[in-house]
Design a protein around this motif. Structure first.
Motif, mmCIF file in Angstrom:
data_model
loop_
_atom_site.group_PDB
_atom_site.id
_atom_site.type_symbol
_atom_site.label_atom_id
_atom_site.label_comp_id
_atom_site.label_asym_id
_atom_site.label_seq_id
_atom_site.Cartn_x
_atom_site.Cartn_y
_atom_site.Cartn_z
ATOM 1 N N MET A 1 0.833 -1.185 0.000
ATOM 2 C CA MET A 1 0.000 0.000 0.000
ATOM 3 C C MET A 1 0.876 1.246 0.000
ATOM 4 S SD MET A 1 -2.927 1.139 2.763
ATOM 5 C CE MET A 1 -1.742 1.598 4.034
ATOM 6 N N ARG A 3 0.799 5.446 0.682
ATOM 7 C CA ARG A 3 0.087 6.620 1.200
ATOM 8 C C ARG A 3 0.940 7.838 0.863
ATOM 9 N NH1 ARG A 3 -4.195 7.666 4.519
ATOM 10 N NH2 ARG A 3 -4.130 9.560 5.765
ATOM 11 N N GLU A 100 -9.862 11.770 -0.285
ATOM 12 C CA GLU A 100 -9.672 11.600 1.150
ATOM 13 C C GLU A 100 -9.767 12.960 1.823
ATOM 14 O OE1 GLU A 100 -6.444 9.160 2.465
ATOM 15 O OE2 GLU A 100 -6.466 7.969 0.636
ATOM 16 N N ASP A 113 -4.417 13.867 0.631
ATOM 17 C CA ASP A 113 -3.795 12.558 0.804
ATOM 18 C C ASP A 113 -4.372 11.565 -0.191
ATOM 19 O OD1 ASP A 113 -2.205 13.353 2.962
ATOM 20 O OD2 ASP A 113 -3.825 13.004 4.383
ATOM 21 N N THR A 115 -4.387 7.202 -0.775
ATOM 22 C CA THR A 115 -4.012 5.848 -0.379
ATOM 23 C C THR A 115 -4.356 4.912 -1.526
ATOM 24 O OG1 THR A 115 -4.477 6.336 1.953
ATOM 25 C CG2 THR A 115 -4.329 4.021 1.325
ATOM 26 N N SER A 148 -3.400 0.959 8.428
ATOM 27 C CA SER A 148 -2.609 2.155 8.222
ATOM 28 C C SER A 148 -1.585 2.294 9.344
ATOM 29 C CB SER A 148 -3.512 3.392 8.182
ATOM 30 O OG SER A 148 -4.393 3.328 7.088
#
Length: 209
Positions: A1, A3, A100, A113, A115, A148
């Motif tokens: 992932m 971010r 987001e 942001d 993700t 997260s």
């Protein structure tokens, strides 16, 4: 992932650009927004030394309709309204990635942001390049964890603290100034920043072992 946090200048003809450039010390935060016909229904927050003054300018803007003040104190004002301009985050919808929140606007520039998986992130980057938008990649964190690394609150506090020079030596921003910006007391700001920074350092150490 992955971010990531981006910063990009906004078009000068957008209402939030006009307001933020008129009050360059203020922080405008889009807490949530959904399409409503030709408009967007938004929940926005103002953080400033005189938030009511900024809120009054937003309310009076010709692109803003049905502004309802939900909360106000010495440093914050929260309002719900309809905006006749959706391009603030429409390009995120077009990328098939959900926006987001909060989306932050200061002095004509937007920060947000993202993700995504590696594949989604690369596709978003390609789409962003095709728009010829100016942008800056502020932070990029890779993690294999399912959860997260930081909570949304920790991410926001650590990011703002970093941007304002709290971690510099000597510090360019005090804890009291950060607490004031977040609208919380110093102990709450300190604990959130300390926990967030601790998790980032811990993740870095583990990844190097």
């Amino acid at each position: 992932m992955i971010r990531a946090r981006f910063r990009m200048p906004l078009s000068e003809d957008i209402w939030v650009t006009e307001v933020s450039m008129s009050f360059p010390e203020a922080t405008l935060r889009l807490l949530t927004g959904v399409p409503k016909g030709d408009r967007a229904l938004e929940l926005g927050e103002v953080r400033a030394d005189d938030p009511e003054q900024v809120a009054d300018v937003i309310r009076a803007h010709p692109d803003i309709f049905n502004y309802d003040e939900l909360y106000v104190d010495e440093h914050r004002a929260i309002g719900q309204y309809e905006a006749d301009e959706k391009s603030l985050y429409a390009f995120l919808w077009d990328s098939s990635l959900p926006p987001e929140f909060p989306i932050i606007v200061e002095n004509g520039e937007m920060e947000f942001d993202l993700t995504a998986t590696q594949k989604q992130f690369e596709a978003f980057g390609s789409a962003l390049e095709e728009t010829n938008r100016d942008y800056e990649l502020l932070t990029l964190v890779h993690t294999d964890e399912q959860d997260s690394l930081l909570t949304d609150r920790q991410w926001e506090y650590v990011t703002v603290a970093y941007r304002r020079g709290y971690f510099e030596v000597p510090r360019e921003c005090t804890l009291a100034e950060l607490a004031d910006a977040f609208g919380v007391d110093k102990s709450s700001a300190s604990e959130t920043i300390r926990r967030g920074a601790g998790r980032i350092i811990g993740q870095f150490i583990v990844s190097r072992e």
